[in-house]
Design a protein around this motif. Structure first.
Motif, PDB file in Angstrom:
ATOM      1  N   LEU A 186     -21.366  15.561 -18.157  1.00  0.00           N
ATOM      2  CA  LEU A 186     -21.816  16.681 -18.983  1.00  0.00           C
ATOM      3  C   LEU A 186     -23.339  16.839 -18.925  1.00  0.00           C
ATOM      4  CD1 LEU A 186     -20.685  18.811 -20.799  1.00  0.00           C
ATOM      5  CD2 LEU A 186     -20.840  17.258 -22.731  1.00  0.00           C
ATOM      6  N   VAL A 187     -24.068  15.759 -19.192  1.00  0.00           N
ATOM      7  CA  VAL A 187     -25.530  15.878 -19.140  1.00  0.00           C
ATOM      8  C   VAL A 187     -26.020  15.921 -17.691  1.00  0.00           C
ATOM      9  CG1 VAL A 187     -26.065  14.917 -21.397  1.00  0.00           C
ATOM     10  CG2 VAL A 187     -25.743  13.378 -19.475  1.00  0.00           C
ATOM     11  N   GLY A 188     -25.212  15.289 -16.794  1.00  0.00           N
ATOM     12  CA  GLY A 188     -25.608  15.249 -15.386  1.00  0.00           C
ATOM     13  C   GLY A 188     -25.702  16.627 -14.756  1.00  0.00           C
ATOM     14  N   ASN A 189     -24.857  17.561 -15.217  1.00  0.00           N
ATOM     15  CA  ASN A 189     -24.925  18.933 -14.705  1.00  0.00           C
ATOM     16  C   ASN A 189     -26.349  19.475 -14.715  1.00  0.00           C
ATOM     17  OD1 ASN A 189     -22.316  19.964 -14.016  1.00  0.00           O
ATOM     18  ND2 ASN A 189     -21.751  19.653 -16.154  1.00  0.00           N
TER      19      ASN A 189
ATOM     20  N   ASP B 254     -30.893   8.452 -11.704  1.00  0.00           N
ATOM     21  CA  ASP B 254     -31.048   7.146 -11.082  1.00  0.00           C
ATOM     22  C   ASP B 254     -32.180   6.377 -11.764  1.00  0.00           C
ATOM     23  OD1 ASP B 254     -31.045   5.040  -9.393  1.00  0.00           O
ATOM     24  OD2 ASP B 254     -31.452   6.172  -7.553  1.00  0.00           O
ATOM     25  N   ALA B 255     -33.330   7.057 -11.854  1.00  0.00           N
ATOM     26  CA  ALA B 255     -34.519   6.414 -12.415  1.00  0.00           C
ATOM     27  C   ALA B 255     -34.266   5.960 -13.850  1.00  0.00           C
ATOM     28  CB  ALA B 255     -35.704   7.373 -12.358  1.00  0.00           C
ATOM     29  N   ILE B 256     -33.768   6.881 -14.663  1.00  0.00           N
ATOM     30  CA  ILE B 256     -33.599   6.549 -16.086  1.00  0.00           C
ATOM     31  C   ILE B 256     -32.559   5.454 -16.272  1.00  0.00           C
ATOM     32  CG2 ILE B 256     -32.690   7.449 -18.267  1.00  0.00           C
ATOM     33  CD1 ILE B 256     -34.255   9.943 -17.832  1.00  0.00           C
ATOM     34  N   SER B 257     -31.449   5.543 -15.527  1.00  0.00           N
ATOM     35  CA  SER B 257     -30.399   4.557 -15.759  1.00  0.00           C
ATOM     36  C   SER B 257     -30.867   3.152 -15.364  1.00  0.00           C
ATOM     37  CB  SER B 257     -29.118   4.950 -15.021  1.00  0.00           C
ATOM     38  OG  SER B 257     -29.382   5.095 -13.649  1.00  0.00           O
ATOM     39  N   HIS B 258     -31.834   3.052 -14.469  1.00  0.00           N
ATOM     40  CA  HIS B 258     -32.400   1.730 -14.164  1.00  0.00           C
ATOM     41  C   HIS B 258     -33.494   1.351 -15.145  1.00  0.00           C
ATOM     42  CE1 HIS B 258     -30.486   2.149 -10.189  1.00  0.00           C
ATOM     43  NE2 HIS B 258     -30.491   0.827 -10.226  1.00  0.00           N
ATOM     44  N   ALA B 259     -34.316   2.345 -15.467  1.00  0.00           N
ATOM     45  CA  ALA B 259     -35.531   2.046 -16.219  1.00  0.00           C
ATOM     46  C   ALA B 259     -35.258   1.656 -17.659  1.00  0.00           C
ATOM     47  CB  ALA B 259     -36.472   3.252 -16.180  1.00  0.00           C
ATOM     48  N   VAL B 260     -34.050   1.974 -18.175  1.00  0.00           N
ATOM     49  CA  VAL B 260     -33.772   1.640 -19.574  1.00  0.00           C
ATOM     50  C   VAL B 260     -33.658   0.134 -19.800  1.00  0.00           C
ATOM     51  CG1 VAL B 260     -32.694   3.811 -20.180  1.00  0.00           C
ATOM     52  CG2 VAL B 260     -31.301   1.987 -19.228  1.00  0.00           C
TER      53      VAL B 260
ATOM     54  N   ILE C 219     -24.821   6.401 -12.311  1.00  0.00           N
ATOM     55  CA  ILE C 219     -25.537   7.349 -11.451  1.00  0.00           C
ATOM     56  C   ILE C 219     -24.539   8.276 -10.748  1.00  0.00           C
ATOM     57  CG2 ILE C 219     -27.070   7.580  -9.471  1.00  0.00           C
ATOM     58  CD1 ILE C 219     -28.029   4.688 -10.247  1.00  0.00           C
ATOM     59  N   ALA C 220     -23.462   7.674 -10.227  1.00  0.00           N
ATOM     60  CA  ALA C 220     -22.449   8.492  -9.542  1.00  0.00           C
ATOM     61  C   ALA C 220     -21.890   9.548 -10.487  1.00  0.00           C
ATOM     62  CB  ALA C 220     -21.333   7.606  -9.012  1.00  0.00           C
ATOM     63  N   MET C 221     -21.594   9.153 -11.718  1.00  0.00           N
ATOM     64  CA  MET C 221     -20.966  10.099 -12.655  1.00  0.00           C
ATOM     65  C   MET C 221     -21.971  11.115 -13.204  1.00  0.00           C
ATOM     66  SD  MET C 221     -17.799   9.774 -12.751  1.00  0.00           S
ATOM     67  CE  MET C 221     -17.432   9.034 -11.191  1.00  0.00           C
ATOM     68  N   LEU C 222     -23.241  10.761 -13.228  1.00  0.00           N
ATOM     69  CA  LEU C 222     -24.256  11.742 -13.631  1.00  0.00           C
ATOM     70  C   LEU C 222     -24.361  12.851 -12.591  1.00  0.00           C
ATOM     71  CD1 LEU C 222     -27.241   9.542 -14.935  1.00  0.00           C
ATOM     72  CD2 LEU C 222     -25.996  11.249 -16.258  1.00  0.00           C
ATOM     73  N   ILE C 223     -24.264  12.479 -11.327  1.00  0.00           N
ATOM     74  CA  ILE C 223     -24.599  13.427 -10.256  1.00  0.00           C
ATOM     75  C   ILE C 223     -23.384  14.037  -9.578  1.00  0.00           C
ATOM     76  CG2 ILE C 223     -25.881  13.715  -8.106  1.00  0.00           C
ATOM     77  CD1 ILE C 223     -27.454  12.975 -10.738  1.00  0.00           C
TER      78      ILE C 223
END
Lengths: 300, 446
Positions: free
Chosen positions: B23-26, B38-44, B213-217
């Motif tokens: 949903l947010v990945g759209n 990618d960046a955010i999911s790692h950087a958290v 990442i896969a599901m975001l994109i």
């Protein structure tokens, strides 16, 4: 310098005071075109001009892009912003609309700061500034012009869609309402942008190169539209590139090359000498000073 | 396969992770900033670590706050480094998230080593363990904790997208206009980044950061190929996300068994299914798919070959001095066209079918109808040559190529305008006769 600042402050005060009354009778004034354009001299700005820019300087990374711009837009005119590439034409518009920060200066829209007058201002950005593969159709894009008025968290209603469709019709694009925007030609995309500005029903419009890369029919349609806007008392500032058509399209000009070279009625300022100053490539003393400051700034 | 309550909870957790991310990945896909996911999911990671070290618990609230803060920080820092100039946005993103991720790893290993916040789990997730950690939900009985968290996250994401649908849309499409209308595009941007960070954290535990990442994109990217409407795209992306989760788990417990192996990792299989769905969309999408584009191109090249054959036969007749006196065999046509045998074959077949060309004694010749069409093409070609020489001052030996391209898109009205512009010429720059557009012209011309 201090004296001048004090004077400006005093003037800002009166301009704001005067706005209360002017604001309430705004509609009448604008449509009848009663406000007389006053030619600005020095620091004297006419009250309630559609746009009044005082002493505005804009810099990117310490490099000045606009230098000490002082300009008052006359009411109800088509105003061309003319100048070479990199002269700061788009930046002038963006700085007025708070899209880029100003290093100094003050901008008033009908006598009040821009953030209080958003509803009176329409903006047509450069066509290249958006992603035309975005999954929306022409009608969606036009309806975006209404988002500010619709308000947060409310959906686009049927009435809004009707208004958007009417605006599309005004630019001859009603048949393309459901077309995905990447399927439109450059001229058609530009018309969609114009329809979006129309639907905003603003009093003061800024258009950034609406004629760039459009076909002859669209150019003609835009010109007619601009004249229509003028005839109902709107003021339109247009960044324009084609010197051939300047005299034909615009009543008033702002010749710009980092600083203002000349402003005034087209018949007075569209002269060989002014154009030479604007495009001539020879640096005047002031530009040289600005350049020197810029290079020092970078060196620091 | 045997389906148990455990499988159901795994699928529910997978579906909720996938739809929340999609949903947010759209909006990441639409803003062309997919790598931000990618960046955010790692950087958290440092956010999680610091939240853990401060509160000494794995309580969700602190984790979410920590992640959200660092998520927004990632977006802000990326923007800031990019704003310094000379570093493009993907490079600045790369700098920010690798540094933050490494910092997070160090914090976890040094400070939280003794507890079960391990880096492996962050990367790969542990969806199979989801059903084991339950909370007693007053109404629904024992429900896995992760499912409760993910459901809450999905509700928040849905409300955000519903309420700010048009604000998100305009900020993504034209941030400058949004700002002039009083919809602060920056606020929407950071709001979205906050949700991306929070959603990543919620989905982490179950499916791991790679699948996040896969599901975001992937669902958004695949959906964008399938439609040209934003609302439909969002709906498709959710559907694809659900498919990924369900098919992913089913595949994980069945496919390896067919080959005599034990069931495999569900999260991994979900990502594989996502890849397969995307590949399907990339090939088969109605307008943007590779297949439809290839067909469109093939149809176009056959049409151009048809027109080239007509033009060629017409010129042969000119050289041969009369109608039907010449013609060409198929091989010669194909070599002269410089196209493949299939395209040439199709072009000839279509020309014969439409009755523009007929075959006599093994040679192809123009029919009356074909000759009329060919004449228009040759006329367009030679008018263009004349125009290019006269008005664009190109040299006469440089105009054949452009005229060859332009002749295919020149209708008779345009021919007339070209003819008017060039002073109704009878000869082209090479001295060849420009065929008339209509019989009256013909009378004039002679």
């Amino acid at each position: 310098m201090n004296e001048r600042d004090a004077h400006n402050k005093a003037e800002a005060g009166t301009a704001a005071d005067g706005q209360g009354a002017a604001g309430s009778s705004r509609g009448g004034q604008l449509t009848s075109g009663m406000v007389k354009p006053t030619v600005a001299t020095g620091d004297e700005h006419p009250r309630n001009a559609p746009l009044s820019i005082h002493d505005m300087t804009v810099a990117y990374h310490r490099k000045p892009v606009l230098w000490d711009v002082d300009f008052d837009a006359p009411q109800g005119k088509l105003i061309g912003i003319i100048g070479p590439n990199g002269a700061g034409k788009s930046t002038l518009i963006k700085a007025v609309l708070d899209l880029v920060p100003k290093a100094s200066g003050r901008v008033l829209i009908y006598g009040k700061p821009y953030r209080k007058q958003r509803g009176l201002v329409g903006y047509v950005p450069q066509r290249e500034s958006v992603d035309w593969d975005f999954p929306v159709n022409a009608l969606d894009v036009v309806a975006m012009g209404l988002y500010g008025r619709i308000g947060w968290c409310r959906p686009v209603g049927r009435g809004h869609k009707r208004a958007a469709l009417e605006a599309l019709d005004r630019v001859g694009m009603a048949d393309y309402a459901g077309r995905q925007i990447s399927q439109l030609s450059g001229g058609q995309q530009q018309r969609v942008f114009l329809a979006r500005a129309l639907v905003q029903d603003a009093q003061l419009y800024f258009m950034d190169e609406p004629f760039a890369g459009v076909d002859a029919a669209t150019e003609q349609a835009i010109v007619v539209l601009l004249q229509e806007l003028r005839s109902v008392g709107k003021t339109v500032l247009v960044v324009h590139h084609d010197l051939q058509t300047v005299a034909e399209y615009f009543d008033h000009l702002l010749l710009l090359n980092m600083r203002i070279v000349a402003t005034g009625p087209t018949s007075e300022v569209f002269t060989r000498e002014n154009l030479h100053k604007t495009y001539g490539g020879r640096l005047t003393l002031l530009d040289e000073a600005a350049q020197a400051i810029a290079s020092k700034g970078v060196g620091r | 396969m045997s389906w148990t309550m455990i499988d159901t909870w795994i699928v529910v957790a997978g579906v909720l992770s996938a739809v929340s991310c999609a949903l947010v990945g759209n909006y990441l896909v639409l803003r062309r900033m997919s790598m931000m996911g990618d960046a955010i999911s790692h950087a958290v990671l440092p956010g999680l670590a610091v939240a853990f070290l401060l509160t000494n618990s794995r309580g969700s609230a602190a984790m979410f706050v920590g992640a959200a803060v660092v998520g927004v920080l990632t977006a802000v820092l990326t923007q800031w480094i990019h704003g310094l100039g000379r570093v493009d946005s993907s490079a600045s993103m790369g700098v920010v998230f690798t540094v933050l991720f490494a910092l997070g790893l160090i914090l976890i290993v040094r400070g939280a080593d003794s507890v079960d916040l391990d880096p492996g789990c962050v990367l790969y997730g542990a969806i199979e363990l989801v059903p084991l950690d339950t909370v007693d939900l007053w109404v629904a009985g024992e429900v896995p904790r992760a499912v409760v968290t993910l459901a809450g996250m999905f509700v928040v994401d849905t409300l955000f997208v519903m309420f700010f649908y048009k604000e998100l849309k305009i900020s993504a499409f034209d941030g400058q206009l949004a700002t002039t209308l009083g919809i602060n595009a920056k606020v929407m941007h950071y709001g979205l980044m906050t949700l991306v960070a929070a959603t990543s954290v919620a989905a982490f535990e179950s499916v791991g950061s790679i699948l996040v990442i896969a599901m975001l994109i992937v669902p958004g990217a695949a959906a964008s190929l399938l439609t040209d409407r934003l609302g439909v795209m969002v709906a498709f992306s959710l559907l694809i996300a659900v498919l990924c989760a369900v098919l992913g788990h089913v595949a994980a417990i069945t496919v390896p068994v067919w080959f005599g192996y034990p069931a495999t990792n569900t999260a991994g299989m979900m990502a594989v299914v996502a890849g397969v769905i995307f590949a399907g969309a990339a090939v088969g999408a109605p307008r943007h798919g590779a297949l439809s584009k290839a067909i469109h191109r093939a149809v176009l090249s056959v049409r151009i070959a048809q027109e080239d054959i007509l033009g060629m036969l017409y010129r042969l007749e000119e050289l041969g001095g009369g109608r039907g006196s010449s013609g060409a065999v198929a091989g010669v046509l194909r070599r002269a066209l410089g196209v493949g045998p299939i395209v040439a074959g199709l072009a000839v077949w279509r020309l014969t079918r439409t009755g523009q060309v007929q075959r006599t004694d093994g040679r192809y010749v123009l029919t009356g109808a074909g000759r009329a069409d060919a004449q228009g093409l040759v006329r367009a070609h030679r008018l263009w040559e004349t125009y290019l020489v006269k008005h664009l001052n190109l040299r006469a030996d440089h105009v054949h190529e452009p005229a060859t391209r332009l002749e295919h898109i020149t209708d008779s009205a345009m021919q007339e305008r070209l003819s008017d512009r060039t002073g109704r010429p009878r000869l082209d720059p090479q001295g060849k006769r420009i065929p008339p557009g209509s019989p009256e012209d013909d009378a004039d011309g002679r």
